[in-house]
Design a protein around this motif. Structure first.
Motif, PDB file in Angstrom:
ATOM      1  N   UNK A   1      42.054  38.173  32.073  1.00  0.00           N
ATOM      2  CA  UNK A   1      43.288  38.400  31.297  1.00  0.00           C
ATOM      3  C   UNK A   1      43.460  39.851  30.857  1.00  0.00           C
ATOM      4  N   UNK A   2      42.363  40.556  30.626  1.00  0.00           N
ATOM      5  CA  UNK A   2      42.470  41.938  30.150  1.00  0.00           C
ATOM      6  C   UNK A   2      43.132  42.852  31.171  1.00  0.00           C
ATOM      7  N   UNK A   3      43.140  42.450  32.444  1.00  0.00           N
ATOM      8  CA  UNK A   3      43.725  43.292  33.489  1.00  0.00           C
ATOM      9  C   UNK A   3      45.123  42.837  33.902  1.00  0.00           C
TER      10      UNK A   3
ATOM     11  N   UNK B   1      46.401  37.425  48.838  1.00  0.00           N
ATOM     12  CA  UNK B   1      46.757  38.740  49.350  1.00  0.00           C
ATOM     13  C   UNK B   1      45.496  39.589  49.393  1.00  0.00           C
ATOM     14  N   UNK B   2      44.986  39.841  50.601  1.00  0.00           N
ATOM     15  CA  UNK B   2      43.840  40.733  50.765  1.00  0.00           C
ATOM     16  C   UNK B   2      44.350  42.150  50.981  1.00  0.00           C
ATOM     17  N   UNK B   3      43.777  43.084  50.239  1.00  0.00           N
ATOM     18  CA  UNK B   3      44.152  44.489  50.320  1.00  0.00           C
ATOM     19  C   UNK B   3      45.673  44.657  50.247  1.00  0.00           C
ATOM     20  N   UNK B   4      46.287  44.150  49.173  1.00  0.00           N
ATOM     21  CA  UNK B   4      47.743  44.325  49.048  1.00  0.00           C
ATOM     22  C   UNK B   4      48.093  45.786  48.756  1.00  0.00           C
ATOM     23  N   UNK B   5      49.361  46.051  48.662  1.00  0.00           N
ATOM     24  CA  UNK B   5      49.810  47.409  48.350  1.00  0.00           C
ATOM     25  C   UNK B   5      49.253  47.833  46.998  1.00  0.00           C
ATOM     26  N   UNK B   6      48.978  49.131  46.872  1.00  0.00           N
ATOM     27  CA  UNK B   6      48.364  49.634  45.641  1.00  0.00           C
ATOM     28  C   UNK B   6      49.221  49.359  44.418  1.00  0.00           C
ATOM     29  N   UNK B   7      50.525  49.202  44.598  1.00  0.00           N
ATOM     30  CA  UNK B   7      51.405  48.950  43.470  1.00  0.00           C
ATOM     31  C   UNK B   7      51.565  47.489  43.110  1.00  0.00           C
ATOM     32  N   UNK B   8      50.921  46.563  43.836  1.00  0.00           N
ATOM     33  CA  UNK B   8      51.018  45.136  43.523  1.00  0.00           C
ATOM     34  C   UNK B   8      50.431  44.872  42.143  1.00  0.00           C
ATOM     35  N   UNK B   9      51.135  44.068  41.344  1.00  0.00           N
ATOM     36  CA  UNK B   9      50.757  43.838  39.949  1.00  0.00           C
ATOM     37  C   UNK B   9      50.052  42.498  39.811  1.00  0.00           C
ATOM     38  N   UNK B  10      48.990  42.467  39.013  1.00  0.00           N
ATOM     39  CA  UNK B  10      48.241  41.235  38.732  1.00  0.00           C
ATOM     40  C   UNK B  10      48.992  40.428  37.686  1.00  0.00           C
ATOM     41  N   UNK B  11      49.376  39.192  38.029  1.00  0.00           N
ATOM     42  CA  UNK B  11      50.086  38.324  37.108  1.00  0.00           C
ATOM     43  C   UNK B  11      49.161  37.578  36.173  1.00  0.00           C
ATOM     44  N   UNK B  12      49.759  36.923  35.169  1.00  0.00           N
ATOM     45  CA  UNK B  12      48.961  36.209  34.169  1.00  0.00           C
ATOM     46  C   UNK B  12      48.229  35.015  34.767  1.00  0.00           C
ATOM     47  N   UNK B  13      48.803  34.390  35.791  1.00  0.00           N
ATOM     48  CA  UNK B  13      48.184  33.216  36.410  1.00  0.00           C
ATOM     49  C   UNK B  13      47.391  33.554  37.665  1.00  0.00           C
ATOM     50  N   UNK B  14      47.294  34.825  37.979  1.00  0.00           N
ATOM     51  CA  UNK B  14      46.599  35.235  39.200  1.00  0.00           C
ATOM     52  C   UNK B  14      45.098  35.374  38.967  1.00  0.00           C
ATOM     53  N   UNK B  15      44.356  35.302  40.058  1.00  0.00           N
ATOM     54  CA  UNK B  15      42.917  35.519  40.030  1.00  0.00           C
ATOM     55  C   UNK B  15      42.575  36.702  40.932  1.00  0.00           C
ATOM     56  N   UNK B  16      41.496  37.399  40.595  1.00  0.00           N
ATOM     57  CA  UNK B  16      41.065  38.565  41.359  1.00  0.00           C
ATOM     58  C   UNK B  16      40.017  38.132  42.371  1.00  0.00           C
ATOM     59  N   UNK B  17      40.177  38.542  43.623  1.00  0.00           N
ATOM     60  CA  UNK B  17      39.164  38.313  44.654  1.00  0.00           C
ATOM     61  C   UNK B  17      38.280  39.554  44.712  1.00  0.00           C
ATOM     62  N   UNK B  18      36.986  39.347  44.541  1.00  0.00           N
ATOM     63  CA  UNK B  18      36.075  40.485  44.544  1.00  0.00           C
ATOM     64  C   UNK B  18      34.742  40.118  45.173  1.00  0.00           C
TER      65      UNK B  18
END
Length: 669
Positions: free
Chosen positions: A310-312, A340-357
């Protein structure tokens, strides 16, 4: 003469005794009871007499001593040993024998019942009363890497359970798994025996309460059909009682759609041949890429995870790349669905999204305390020189060969050449049909020959090629009569290739496909060579998806034809060589080129076990010094740009001039 006759008498004593004993044992229960009675009396009566005579209170008369012996024998044999009139003694003995018979029968019935229960349990027909466990349906070589990976994945979990349902004996399955997987750690293993196409049998492992169900691919003919029937049986077993995540795999792409329909909307079916062909094609241009996938797909090191942070929320993807010091961000799982793997640098992380790492474990994705150090002066941009044409050699032919050529052709530099050596009418016909395509970038040439024949390989001038792919025939029936088949053919071919390399003094980048991972240890290849074992690769993918359902879309994108994929690119395309830079600097350089940098490979350590120079997800704060031949591991779009180590000289600068007569030569420009 006497001495020799004595030796001849003594020799057969033991075998004759054993033969007599076996003959007695074979005569049935009455004879055994009689002999047992005689042996018992022969031991008990003398021993009782010895006890009576050794007693200081021994009776003075012979009748008294005999009576004492009788009492001792009766007490020892539990037949009373009563004294009195003959009739009284007779009835007391009969009563004792009846009681002894009753007690013996009761003990026998209890023992038989317990044995039957133990045998029933060993047959694996009891229900597994577990929840949130992992179920494996079927039995093949896939079971061993899957169980091993599940044990590693559950190392920090308590009371993890794996249930296996297979057609073999329960004890035999448990022994084979224990031998292959070793210590189970915190994981408990339950094996059940039965056919996986019967819904009543499938219900023994309670798939409706499982967290994931993996359907294994059976070897041989009808394997895909068996997968489809198992998926249908699974659906019948859980109908209306639960919806577990299902992961399966098929070998033939023609059966993929049917298996996906049988798996249902919550299931995921992998195409073994398609995934294997893509990895072989990519690795043939980028040596070492198979090692990168191995590091990412097993649970021994760093692997893919999805986390909610959530902090991001509201940050761009470019900012996420440097938000973690010990984890490497590669994509976003959207809350509305999709990856979305390697999306555009300007793609924004939404509140319901998860980060793949990429990180070491599911609890090691910790945000950095502050900004990571980036050396702007060390960042460089890649040059614009076009890659040189390359010569590829494909030894062998199977069902995956056309897929490999289709995947290799778009990425090969313009003017490249592929030489195919196959044996057998069907293989040559398929290879020639593949070569006749006029839309290829590469020129494809087909030769007929035995790849295990050193003369045929010598005529090809193997050292003149830049890359080689060694394939095995799928079945023994596909090979010529009397020829080697399968991995045996592959091992012999590798022996001849190594001899040609040593004779020429030139090292050839070889990608080898094998059916059995155990044969990889026997292969005569240099340390760190690329081996693709389709069954093991799919097993690793299935286990990753079973542990994290979000990764199914990640791997779909990673192995798709139009998505971003893993590459080994020259480190000099990102940072200046010979100077220490933080890994955060390399990540920032990759961001500016639209690439996700997740690791590197050191050329000098390419033959050093166990990682062979591959370093996945290094600490971004630690400095590293790259050489001119080192590589950077990136997630980037497919392109014909030069991969690490692909800067080959033009064909006319390569040694060798002999070329065997081609069966058919057609292809691109």
């Amino acid at each position: 003469m006497t001495g020799r006759r004595t030796t001849q008498r003594r020799g057969p004593d033991l075998p004759r005794t054993r033969y007599w004993f076996d003959s007695v044992m074979a005569r049935g229960t009455p004879v055994l009871i009689g002999w047992l009675t005689l042996v018992c009396l022969a031991v008990v009566v003398p021993a009782s007499a010895a006890l009576v005579w050794a007693d200081r209170r021994v009776p003075a008369t012979w009748s008294g001593r005999l009576l004492a012996v009788w009492v001792s024998v009766g007490q020892t044999l539990k037949i009373g040993g009563a004294v009195g009139s003959p009739l009284y003694v007779l009835f007391s003995v009969l009563l004792a024998l009846v009681a002894l018979l009753f007690v013996s029968t009761l003990v026998s019935l209890i023992t038989t019942g317990l044995n039957d229960k133990v045998l029933a349990l060993r047959r694996g027909r009891s229900t597994v009363l577990e929840e949130q466990h992992t179920v494996l349906l079927g039995w093949s070589d896939q079971v061993f890497p899957i169980v091993s990976e599940l044990i590693a994945a559950n190392a920090n979990q308590r009371r993890a359970v794996v249930a296996v349902l297979g057609p073999k004996d329960k004890a035999e399955m448990e022994d084979e798994i224990a031998l292959a997987a070793g210590r189970l750690g915190h994981t408990r293993l339950f094996c059940r025996s039965g056919v996986t196409t019967d819904p009543a049998v499938v219900a023994l492992v309670r798939p409706e309460t499982a967290r994931a169900v993996l359907v294994l691919t059976r070897e041989g003919e009808g394997g895909d059909a068996h997968v489809v029937k198992t998926l249908l049986a699974l659906e019948a077993a859980v109908r209306g009682r639960g919806r577990p995540g299902v992961v399966a795999a098929v070998r033939d792409g023609r059966h993929h759609r049917a298996a996906q329909l049988a798996a249902g909307p919550h299931g995921r079916v992998l195409n073994i041949e398609d995934v294997t062909a893509r990895l072989i094609a990519r690795t043939s241009r980028q040596p070492g890429l198979s090692l990168v996938h191995q590091e990412l797909l097993d649970f021994a090191g760093d692997e893919f995870y999805t986390v909610r942070e959530p902090a991001l929320t509201g940050r761009t993807f470019g900012e996420l790349l440097l938000a973690y010091a010990t984890s490497s961000v590669v994509g976003i799982v959207r809350g509305a669905g999709g990856v979305e793997l390697n999306p555009a640098a300007g793609s924004v992380l939404g509140a319901d999204d998860r980060i793949v790492l990429v990180t070491e474990d599911d609890d090691t994705a910790v945000m950095a305390d502050g900004p990571l150090p980036v050396d702007e002066a060390a960042i460089v941009l890649p040059g614009g020189s076009a890659p040189h044409p390359e010569r590829f050699l494909m030894l062998g032919w199977n069902r995956r060969a056309p897929l490999i050529i289709d995947q290799l052709d778009p990425c090969a530099p313009e003017g490249s050449e592929l030489v195919v050596v196959a044996q057998g009418e069907e293989a040559l016909r398929d290879a020639a049909r593949c070569a006749r395509s006029h839309a290829r970038r590469m020129r494809v040439t087909v030769h007929g020959g035995d790849i295990t024949d050193p003369g045929a390989l010598g005529a090809l001038d193997v050292p003149s090629f830049d890359r080689a792919i060694v394939l095995g025939y799928d079945d023994a029936d596909d090979a010529a009569p009397g020829a080697l088949a399968g991995d045996d053919r592959t091992l012999v071919t590798l022996l001849h290739l190594r001899a040609l390399e040593e004779a020429s003094g030139r090292e050839l980048a070889v990608v080898t496909e094998m059916a059995d991972d155990r044969n990889r240890l026997l292969a005569p290849a240099r340390e760190g060579a690329d081996f693709i074992v389709g069954g093991r690769l799919i097993s690793l993918l299935m286990t990753q998806i079973a542990e994290n359902r979000h990764l199914a879309d990640v791997f779909d994108s990673l192995f798709s034809a139009d998505g971003d994929s893993l590459h080994l690119r020259p480190a000099t395309h990102y940072v200046a060589p010979g100077r220490p830079v933080t890994f955060a600097t390399v990540v920032e350089s990759g961001r500016r080129q639209g690439h996700c940098v997740i690791g590197y490979r050191v050329y000098e350590d390419a033959s050093q076990d166990p990682s062979y120079g591959v370093r996945i997800n290094p600490d971004k704060r630690v400095p590293v010094r790259f050489g001119a031949q080192d590589s950077v591991i990136v997630l980037a779009p497919e392109s014909a740009a030069p991969a690490a180590g692909s800067a080959a000289p033009p064909p006319d600068a390569l040694p060798g001039s002999r070329k065997p007569a081609a069966v058919e030569t057609t292809g691109g420009p």
